[in-house]
Every structure is written in structure tokens, then in C-alpha cells.
Design a protein around this motif. Sequence first.
Motif, short mmCIF file in Angstrom:
data_model
loop_
_atom_site.label_atom_id
_atom_site.label_comp_id
_atom_site.label_asym_id
_atom_site.label_seq_id
_atom_site.Cartn_x
_atom_site.Cartn_y
_atom_site.Cartn_z
N GLU A 13 4.78 15.65 -1.33
CA GLU A 13 4.10 15.36 -2.56
C GLU A 13 4.34 16.37 -3.83
N ASP A 59 6.93 11.65 -2.26
CA ASP A 59 5.74 10.76 -2.32
C ASP A 59 5.01 11.12 -3.47
N VAL A 67 5.44 4.55 1.80
CA VAL A 67 6.04 5.82 2.58
C VAL A 67 6.85 5.44 4.00
N VAL A 117 2.80 8.61 -4.59
CA VAL A 117 1.88 7.53 -4.40
C VAL A 117 0.57 7.86 -5.24
N GLN A 118 0.12 9.48 -5.27
CA GLN A 118 -1.08 9.71 -5.79
C GLN A 118 -0.61 10.18 -7.29
N GLU A 130 -4.71 14.85 -1.19
CA GLU A 130 -5.77 14.66 -0.28
C GLU A 130 -5.99 16.25 0.18
N PHE A 165 -0.60 14.65 2.96
CA PHE A 165 -1.21 13.42 3.29
C PHE A 165 -0.34 12.30 2.97
N HIS A 166 0.15 11.48 3.79
CA HIS A 166 1.05 10.36 3.54
C HIS A 166 0.66 8.96 3.97
N GLY A 167 -0.52 8.90 4.79
CA GLY A 167 -0.94 7.57 4.98
C GLY A 167 -1.42 7.39 6.22
N LYS A 213 -0.77 3.19 -5.69
CA LYS A 213 -1.91 3.34 -6.47
C LYS A 213 -1.85 3.26 -7.72
N SER A 263 0.85 -1.21 -0.21
CA SER A 263 0.07 0.09 0.02
C SER A 263 0.87 1.36 -0.18
N GLY A 264 0.16 2.45 -0.07
CA GLY A 264 0.90 3.45 -0.24
C GLY A 264 1.72 3.97 1.14
N ALA A 265 0.96 3.90 2.13
CA ALA A 265 1.41 3.91 3.48
C ALA A 265 2.45 3.11 3.85
C1 LIG Z 1 0.03 11.02 -1.40
C2 LIG Z 1 -0.18 9.76 -0.85
N1 LIG Z 1 0.76 9.33 0.08
C3 LIG Z 1 0.14 7.94 0.79
C4 LIG Z 1 -1.03 7.46 0.63
C5 LIG Z 1 -1.55 6.47 1.33
O1 LIG Z 1 -1.93 5.43 0.46
P1 LIG Z 1 -2.45 4.16 0.82
O2 LIG Z 1 -4.18 4.37 0.90
O3 LIG Z 1 -2.40 2.99 -0.47
O4 LIG Z 1 -1.87 3.44 2.09
C6 LIG Z 1 -2.13 8.15 -0.13
C7 LIG Z 1 -3.46 7.87 -0.39
O5 LIG Z 1 -4.23 8.56 -0.67
C8 LIG Z 1 -1.54 9.25 -0.72
O6 LIG Z 1 -2.21 10.39 -1.47
#
Ligand SMILES: Cc1ncc(COP(=O)(O)O)c(C=O)c1O
Length: 414
Positions: free
Chosen positions: A207, A240, A111, A242-243, A212, A134-136, A269, A106-108
Amino acid sequence: MNIVEKYKKYVNISVVDKVQPVVIERANGAIITDIEGKNYIDCFSGIAVTNAGHCNEKVLEAAKAQMEKFVHCCSYVYYSQPTADLAEKLAQITPGRLQKTFFANSGAEAVEGALRLAKQFTGKTEFIALQASFHGRSYATLSVTGNNARKRRGGPYMVGCTFLPAPYCYRCFFELEYPKCQLRCARALEDIIRFNTYDNVAAVIAEPILGEGGIITPPDDYFVEIDRILKRHGILLLIDEVQTGFCRTGKMFGIEHYSVEPDIIAMAKGIANGFPLSGFIAREEIADSFKPGDHLSTFGGNPVSCAASLANIEFMLENHLADQALEKGEFLKKELAELAKRYKLIGEIRGKGLMIGIELVRDSQKTPANTEGNKIRDICLQLGLLPGLGGIYGNVLRIQPPIVISKEQLGELT
Ligand SMILES: Cc1ncc(COP(=O)(O)O)c(C=O)c1O
């Protein structure tokens, strides 16, 4: 009991205000079909995941082929071809000298691991993150998340995390205007390092566009200024993605819009178009600072997810998906700008590629129009459109459709 009733009884949905009232039967491209056969245009991609379109054939074929061979082995206990091939591909498509990937789910998790790696490499323990970030939802990732609505009732958090004002030009923390501000928000980093830390900072985490937070889009020279300060202090730049990754913003990775070379990138993601997978990639000398026992994941680098991801990336490159995102994003922003002339509710339209935010405001004081945002989302639903809604004030409509969406489908939005 129907599906909604079962959700209410057995799924812990107390974490959301409401689940959107759409029971999905199937999805293809940018279209989601509910159990009654009603079609919707997906404008959110399961939160920026299905960039290459729902049920992308190439991705599904690759996953099925791998499933016929084997589903799981733990990619850190035994060797698996798709994991190796994907790692090689990521080294090719990420910017700069990034080379070795650690795979997670997962993203969290990505990170969280990236933060750990930054500590390991530098021997330092502090982090600087952005307000509104937002990082998780794990402990370390919430610790570097700059939004109390997400952190509420979860503390106390990790020590050594401090925050830099976000590059939120529409609501500048310094009440200045770009470019006259000369990037005051980025230059504040120098003071933050001096006054808020004890000179033990491992990394700045950011990011490229704060998803978010409300699709907050930093000015074009923002990260260059940040990087200049970091170089002076020997601090890593942890991005980051992730998004923002995987063509979402009109580049393979969002940070490519800015002329800087990150030391670590976390991704998830859009990486496998819906199959669970994430990772963080670093330069070899940074990656190798992990020693045996320092990190692992049972499911990380799952062969089916990796095979899907590889096909996903090939699809993106073959179909110039990043360019498509840029072009379609520009088209949509123009259409939305016309709409903004008619509706005062639209305060700002921002973003890059197909990562677009429409900030809704009630008046010239920019009072966040969050209830109006919810109403618009409900009306969209009736019209067969599924945008997201977010931002630190809950007043930003988020348009992040599958990038394969057609212009006709995009046109339906305005
Ligand atoms: C920039 C960013 N980092 C981390 C995450 C966390 O990802 P996950 O929900 O897959 O753990 C998100 C989720 O929206 C995100 O937008």
C-alpha cells in the motif's frame, strides 16, 4: 424491535468489538444525520469511500440515469457503455502505462485477482508483502496481510508469502532513524529475496500508505529503492490503492507521491463514492496473460456502479479534489500540531492529504494508548465527530473525511 435490537439478533456483528452507536437516517457532503436528527461530522467516510461527499448529486444522477436503462447484464457476457467508458477513463488517470482493467466488487476481490494476474504473467508463485499491511479478508489477501490480529484462526495460509519490515519510522523495526538509516527497511528486500524465497517471486504487494496498519507513511524515497531492487530481480510491483486511491492522499493515486511506475494497481473504496465496485488495472501485456476461463465476476463492472464511478471521477477532476485533499490535509495537520504541543498523548501526526493518522501513546516509551483512543472516540461521538480508530496496536485515530469537507468543519476537529 428497534434497529439496534434487530442488528443484535439478526446481523452477525460478532466480528466487531462494537458497532458505533449511531443509527444513520441520511447523509450529505461531510454530514451524517441520525434518526433523532443529530448531525455528525463524518471523519471516516465509511472507511475512505465517500471521498466526493455523501450523496454527491452528480454521482447519484448518473446512477439513476443508468438504473432507468438497465441495472445488470454481466459485463463480461455482454457489452455495456458505462463499463467501457470507465475502463477508458481509468487508463487515462492511472500512472504510467496501465491500460486494461478487470472489474470486481470489493477491495479483497480486486487484490485477489491482481495476485492471480501477477502469477499468470510471471509464471511465478511467491509474493512479498509488508509487515503491518492489510489487503483484505479472502484467503489469498489474508495470506499477504502482515497483521496477526486479522489472520487469527484463519490459517494455514497460502504458501510462498513472506514479509518485509514496514517503513514504520515512528517505531522503526531496525531502531534506526530516517534519513540516517538509508532506508534500511527497503534495502532489507534484497536479503528477503535471497534468504526467504526460492527466487520464484511474482510480485511485491504494498500500500502507498498502510491504512489499516495505522496510516503508516513511507519516506518519500521508499518506493524508488524498492523498485530499484525489484527491477534487478524481474519482480512486479503490485500497488494496493484500495484505500489510498481516488484523491484520498492528495493525488489521484497514492503511489503518484513516489516516482515509480507500478505494474498492477488494485482499487476499490473511493472508486464509485459508495456504489460497490473495484478493479485492477495492468499494462496490456500483463492483462492479456489471462486466458479464457482464468477469471470472471458476475457483478464485476456493474453498469450502475460504473456510471456512478465515471461521474465520481469527473467530479474529482472538475473540482480538483486531489488538490483540495492536499490543502485541507496541510491545514488540519498544522492545527493538530498545535494540539500536540498541549497533549503528550499525541505521539505522532502523519499521513498525506486527507489520510491522517494521530498515533496516541501513554509515555515516552511510546506505549500504545489504545484504551485512551477508544475513550477519545466516545467523547468525539458525543461532540458530533466521527473519526476512525485503528493501527496494529489499535491506538491510531484515523481522520479520513469526505474530501469535500469544509475548513470550518475540519476546524471543529481541533
Ligand atoms: C489497502 C486495502 N486493501 C484491501 C482492502 C479490502 O477491501 P474490502 O473490504 O472492500 O474487501 C482494504 C480494506 O480496508 C484496504 O484498506
